[in-house]
Design an enzyme around this catalytic site. Structure first.
Site, PDB file in Angstrom:
ATOM      1  NE  ARG A 126      -3.970  -2.014   2.166  1.00  0.00           N
ATOM      2  CZ  ARG A 126      -3.802  -3.041   2.982  1.00  0.00           C
ATOM      3  NH1 ARG A 126      -2.815  -3.027   3.853  1.00  0.00           N
ATOM      4  NH2 ARG A 126      -4.618  -4.064   2.939  1.00  0.00           N
ATOM      5  CE  LYS A 148      -0.800  13.393 -14.848  1.00  0.00           C
ATOM      6  NZ  LYS A 148      -1.157  13.825 -16.202  1.00  0.00           N
ATOM      7  CD  GLU A 190       6.963  16.165 -22.553  1.00  0.00           C
ATOM      8  OE1 GLU A 190       6.151  17.094 -22.331  1.00  0.00           O
ATOM      9  OE2 GLU A 190       6.600  15.020 -22.896  1.00  0.00           O
ATOM     10  CE  LYS A 232       4.719  17.503 -14.311  1.00  0.00           C
ATOM     11  NZ  LYS A 232       5.286  16.263 -14.807  1.00  0.00           N
ATOM     12  CD  GLU A 242      -4.473  15.567 -16.100  1.00  0.00           C
ATOM     13  OE1 GLU A 242      -3.330  15.151 -15.830  1.00  0.00           O
ATOM     14  OE2 GLU A 242      -5.060  15.296 -17.149  1.00  0.00           O
ATOM     15  NE  ARG A 247       0.125  16.455 -13.160  1.00  0.00           N
ATOM     16  CZ  ARG A 247       0.876  15.810 -12.290  1.00  0.00           C
ATOM     17  NH1 ARG A 247       0.568  15.853 -11.011  1.00  0.00           N
ATOM     18  NH2 ARG A 247       1.938  15.119 -12.695  1.00  0.00           N
ATOM     19  CG  ASN A 251      -2.405  16.072 -20.478  1.00  0.00           C
ATOM     20  OD1 ASN A 251      -1.369  15.549 -20.082  1.00  0.00           O
ATOM     21  ND2 ASN A 251      -3.555  15.984 -19.827  1.00  0.00           N
ATOM     22  CG  HIS A 254       1.323  14.987 -24.037  1.00  0.00           C
ATOM     23  ND1 HIS A 254       1.969  16.209 -24.151  1.00  0.00           N
ATOM     24  CD2 HIS A 254       2.196  14.177 -23.382  1.00  0.00           C
ATOM     25  CE1 HIS A 254       3.160  16.125 -23.576  1.00  0.00           C
ATOM     26  NE2 HIS A 254       3.326  14.902 -23.110  1.00  0.00           N
ATOM     27  CG  HIS A 258      -0.296   9.941 -25.735  1.00  0.00           C
ATOM     28  ND1 HIS A 258      -1.039  10.257 -24.611  1.00  0.00           N
ATOM     29  CD2 HIS A 258       1.003   9.997 -25.356  1.00  0.00           C
ATOM     30  CE1 HIS A 258      -0.201  10.484 -23.608  1.00  0.00           C
ATOM     31  NE2 HIS A 258       1.023  10.332 -24.025  1.00  0.00           N
ATOM     32  CG  HIS A 273       6.615  10.791 -24.687  1.00  0.00           C
ATOM     33  ND1 HIS A 273       5.286  10.520 -24.927  1.00  0.00           N
ATOM     34  CD2 HIS A 273       6.639  11.858 -23.841  1.00  0.00           C
ATOM     35  CE1 HIS A 273       4.539  11.375 -24.247  1.00  0.00           C
ATOM     36  NE2 HIS A 273       5.331  12.194 -23.580  1.00  0.00           N
TER      37      HIS A 273
HETATM   38  N1  GLY Z   1       3.456  15.025 -17.919  1.00  0.00           N
HETATM   39  C1  GLY Z   1       2.189  15.555 -17.596  1.00  0.00           C
HETATM   40  C2  GLY Z   1       1.911  15.618 -16.136  1.00  0.00           C
HETATM   41  O1  GLY Z   1       2.767  15.283 -15.345  1.00  0.00           O
HETATM   42  O2  GLY Z   1       0.830  15.986 -15.738  1.00  0.00           O
END
Ligand code: GLY
Length: 370
Positions: A126, A148, A190, A232, A242, A247, A251, A254, A258, A273
């Site tokens: 956990r 994330k 990025e 960030k 998010e 947040r 994206n 993205h 993607h 990526h």
């Molecule tokens: N790479 C996008 C985020 O961390 O929200």
């Protein structure tokens, strides 16, 4: 790269406050840093078979110097390792190493190792303490910060995961020395994204100092990584999970990125990526223009910076446009039947829109997929 003086950025996420240390030779202090946070002796280090031969021994040595008994677990390099099967194999390794609830797990590697290890750490017993030691520019400026974690599922990238913040992030800028030129440029995608969505001055920094950046000038790289982490951190402080739309701005590029990533892999030419995000940002810029939200001249300036870096802004996917639309419709950000896209309104300003018309996406795919 010669010495980069230490810079420290604090991340104030709702679930945890933690430091991001950025310096040359930062890995030499891993054991000492970890000692500041935990009192156990055991520690697990997860790396991959590209990064392990380069950095595992020095990392283990500093841990031993700080009286830890490290256990190294190595996974195959590559996106395929972001799978539940690999998580399960990691659990076996953690069990064999008797990693209990207080024992930290360190991710030593790029985004794949960080995402996979973070998810294993979030779920093993956990949740065990977790540390990020990124070794790629993409992980330095984006994926190692913000919590994330996760793995891929047959239905899409990062479908299974958890928000799980590390104890700290240790960015050793010397690891950029062993990065290929292609991976270095992919990481810059990025960085451009962060500038476009939040910081016009940082965009100018890329434009003005691109030669220094591309030659890994220590001061320029220290500033670049620090500013990315600050941006960030500011976003994550406001919207860790998010939920407010803030947040989601990260994206930018993205959704189509993607789709390009999946389609390129399917035709046997896996792109990095960051390369897919670069082409995805070119597509998002086109959508921003055709929807009347961005001046064409500004979109051209963004695309021109990506091209000066050497990133692709078009992909050889003319015959895959229908398939790309299918990926986009299946994207997890397609909420409640409404497609949601982050569009740029200016350099330094972006917004999440849910009034997206398929014609805008089609126009973007016509421009980018050639
Ligand atoms: N790479 C996008 C985020 O961390 O929200």
């Amino acid at each position: 790269m010669s010495a980069v003086p230490e810079r420290v950025v604090q991340v104030g996420a709702a679930s945890r406050q933690y430091p991001v240390y950025i310096a040359s030779h930062a890995l030499d202090r891993l054991g000492e840093r970890l000692r500041e946070h935990v009192s156990t002796n055991r520690v697990a280090v997860v790396t991959d078979d590209n990064v392990g031969p380069l950095y595992a021994e020095p990392a283990l040595a500093t841990l031993r110097d700080a009286r830890f008994e490290p256990r190294l677990l190595t996974v195959p390099a590559g996106e395929e390792s972001k799978s539940l099967a690999r998580v399960s194999a990691l659990y076996d390794g953690l069990a064999a190493a008797r990693i209990g609830r207080d024992v930290p797990v360190i991710a030593l590697g790029g985004g794949v190792v960080g995402d996979l290890t973070g998810f294993a750490a979030a779920t093993w017993q956990r949740g065990v303490p977790f540390v990020q030691c990124p070794t790629t520019l993409e992980a330095d400026v984006d994926s190692s910060v913000g919590g994330k974690t996760g793995v891929n599922h047959a239905s899409g990238k990062n479908m299974i995961g958890a928000f799980y913040q590390p104890l700290f992030v240790l960015i050793d800028t010397d690891t950029l020395r062993t990065l290929s030129g292609r991976d270095f440029k992919a990481g810059l995608a990025e960085s451009v994204k962060h500038a476009v969505i939040r910081d016009p001055e940082f965009f100018l920094f890329h434009e003005h100092f691109l030669n220094l950046i591309l030659t890994h000038d220590p001061e320029a790289m220290g500033q670049l990584i620090e500013r990315n982490v600050q941006i960030k951190a500011a976003v994550v402080a406001q919207d860790e999970r998010e939920t407010t739309g803030m947040r989601a701005l990260l994206n930018f590029g993205h959704t189509i990125g993607h789709a390009i990533e999946a389609a390129m892999a399917k035709q046997g030419d896996s792109w990095r990526h960051g390369e897919c995000v670069a082409a995805g940002m070119a597509a998002a810029c086109e959508m921003s223009v055709v929807s009347g939200r961005l001046d064409r001249a500004i979109a051209d300036r963004i695309v021109s910076l990506l091209e000066r870096i050497g990133l692709p802004t078009q992909a050889p996917l003319a015959r895959a446009r229908t398939e790309l639309m299918q990926y986009i419709n299946a994207d997890k950000k397609a909420a409640g039947g409404n497609l949601r896209f982050v569009l740029a309104e200016a350099i330094g300003r972006a917004r999440l829109y849910d009034d997206i018309q398929p014609a805008w996406i089609e126009a973007a795919l016509r421009r980018v997929c050639v």
